[in-house]
Design an enzyme around this catalytic site. Structure first.
Site, PDB file in Angstrom:
ATOM      1  N   GLY A   9       0.827  -1.181   0.331  1.00 23.72           N
ATOM      2  CA  GLY A   9      -0.101  -0.084  -0.115  1.00 23.72           C
ATOM      3  C   GLY A   9       1.022   1.217  -0.017  1.00 23.72           C
ATOM      4  O   GLY A   9       2.123   1.449  -0.247  1.00 23.72           O
ATOM      5  N   THR A  39       4.502  -2.508   2.974  1.00 19.70           N
ATOM      6  CA  THR A  39       4.582  -3.547   2.305  1.00 19.70           C
ATOM      7  C   THR A  39       4.544  -4.693   3.430  1.00 19.70           C
ATOM      8  O   THR A  39       4.848  -4.773   4.258  1.00 19.70           O
ATOM      9  CB  THR A  39       5.859  -3.829   1.627  1.00 19.70           C
ATOM     10  OG1 THR A  39       5.899  -2.614   0.629  1.00 19.70           O
ATOM     11  CG2 THR A  39       5.629  -5.128   0.835  1.00 19.70           C
ATOM     12  N   LYS A  99       4.664  -6.762   8.287  1.00 23.61           N
ATOM     13  CA  LYS A  99       4.478  -5.542   7.734  1.00 23.61           C
ATOM     14  C   LYS A  99       5.617  -4.889   8.235  1.00 23.61           C
ATOM     15  O   LYS A  99       6.121  -4.516   9.218  1.00 23.61           O
ATOM     16  CB  LYS A  99       3.102  -5.167   8.264  1.00 23.61           C
ATOM     17  CG  LYS A  99       2.755  -3.873   7.549  1.00 23.61           C
ATOM     18  CD  LYS A  99       1.153  -3.619   8.094  1.00 23.61           C
ATOM     19  CE  LYS A  99       0.630  -2.400   7.274  1.00 23.61           C
ATOM     20  NZ  LYS A  99      -0.966  -2.331   7.726  1.00 23.61           N
ATOM     21  N   ASP A 110     -11.862   1.553   7.993  1.00 28.32           N
ATOM     22  CA  ASP A 110     -11.588   1.435   6.409  1.00 28.32           C
ATOM     23  C   ASP A 110     -12.248  -0.203   6.274  1.00 28.32           C
ATOM     24  O   ASP A 110     -11.113  -1.147   5.868  1.00 28.32           O
ATOM     25  CB  ASP A 110     -10.086   1.548   6.369  1.00 28.32           C
ATOM     26  CG  ASP A 110      -9.840   1.737   4.908  1.00 28.32           C
ATOM     27  OD1 ASP A 110     -11.036   1.582   4.261  1.00 28.32           O
ATOM     28  OD2 ASP A 110      -8.848   1.428   4.688  1.00 28.32           O
TER      29      ASP A 110
END
Length: 338
Positions: free
Chosen positions: A16, A20, A36, A130
């Site tokens: 994103g 990553t 991450k 989200d």
């Protein structure tokens, strides 16, 4: 970069704007993990680094198997932070949607399962902000959970998540417009857990139809929606089997917060009830589609028989049919032999 800490990297599984995600392997524990890593172009931004670390701490504190769990945190030699999570290997709900709408009963089971996961998050006092198909991971079911199916939804990517007490003070519109509640799009901090309830409704609608409930490409579209508008009816898809679904989802997607379902677990209960109802009416639904000349009727009937990732109890019934036939044959032989 082949190794991070004690974790051997296998492949990149996500990327994103800010981070990553890699699939790695923990030789000490003999398990796959997800690692991450903050993107290098944001490494010098103290605010972005803190948000990244806050996500890790938040995920670690939430005691639910419906949220990806963090179990390690560290820094690369260049100073970038990373955190290590359980690896969930069932893909995402976006992968399911890539094949188009799913069987209606299955779509409602997915929606109910998502609502239960969101309710678990809210029980910890956290608003996700989200919820999109790409942020919903799938893990194999342990067979003990309600609703049947082979997989369960696990919430991921809590980078925008906030404590509910903090959410009301936020003054920036963030999230994915197609699944964003109107009050969240205003960016005035006037939202709470019901913004996530809206997103659950939007994802469920997308599973049923293959598209988001409203034509939205930007936050301006979210704000410009007619407050009295409802998503397009599901009747062309479900015919007379639509039942209360139009009203149920219209309430989940209500523009005004007070008109919406107030709790995610309440929405889950209604979606589960509709899923049960549709399973009972599945033969009638298939006949209605065939009579209407639906070109997808045959494919939909096949998918409802267990080829989707969430087949429910129908898969068990199909597996049991050979046993029932053999039993009937034995009984017939026994009776005739006498």
């Amino acid at each position: 970069m082949d190794v991070i800490g004690r974790y051997r990297l296998q492949e990149q599984v996500g990327a994103g704007a800010f981070a990553t995600v890699w699939r790695g392997y923990d030789d000490d524990l003999d398990v796959d993990v997800a690692v991450k890593v903050l993107a290098d172009n944001w490494a010098s931004r103290a605010d972005v680094r803190e948000r990244f670390l806050s996500e890790a701490r938040l995920m670690r504190r939430i005691a639910s198997d419906r949220v990806v769990r963090v179990f390690d945190l560290g820094k690369l030699p260049d100073g970038r932070p990373y955190f290590v999570m359980d690896y969930v290997d069932g893909g995402t709900l976006a992968d399911i949607l890539a094949g188009g709408p799913v069987d209606p009963a299955d779509a409602l089971w997915w929606g109910a399962d998502l609502a239960r996961a969101v309710a678990a998050l809210h029980a910890e006092g956290v608003v996700h902000r989200d919820i999109t198909p790409a942020n919903l991971l799938l893990r194999p079911s342990n067979g003990l959970e309600s609703g049947g199916g082979t997989h369960r939804i696990v919430l991921a990517d809590l980078g925008l998540a906030k404590r509910a007490a903090e959410a009301s003070g936020l003054t920036q519109a963030v999230g994915t417009p197609s699944y964003m509640a109107p009050e969240q799009g205003r960016g005035d901090g006037g939202f709470d857990e019901r913004a996530d309830v809206y997103a659950v409704g939007a994802v469920t609608y997308a599973l049923l139809t293959g598209r988001a409930p409203f034509v939205v490409s930007s936050i301006s579209d979210v704000l410009g929606r007619d407050p009295d508008s409802n998503p397009p009816s599901l009747r062309p898809l479900l015919h007379d089997a639509v039942g209360q679904l139009d009203d149920l989802l219209a309430r989940a997607l209500a523009y005004r917060v007070g008109d919406r379902w107030q709790r995610a677990d309440t929405l889950a209960e209604h979606l589960e009830a509709e899923a049960y109802r549709l399973e009972q009416e599945a033969p009638m639904l298939a006949s209605a589609r065939t009579a209407a000349g639906d070109p997808d009727a045959v494919d939909t009937t096949i998918r409802s028989a267990g080829t989707t990732a969430h087949p429910g109890r129908r898969q068990w019934v199909l597996a049991a049919l050979p046993v029932l036939f053999v039993g009937a044959a034995v009984a017939t032989w026994f009776l005739l032999g006498r």
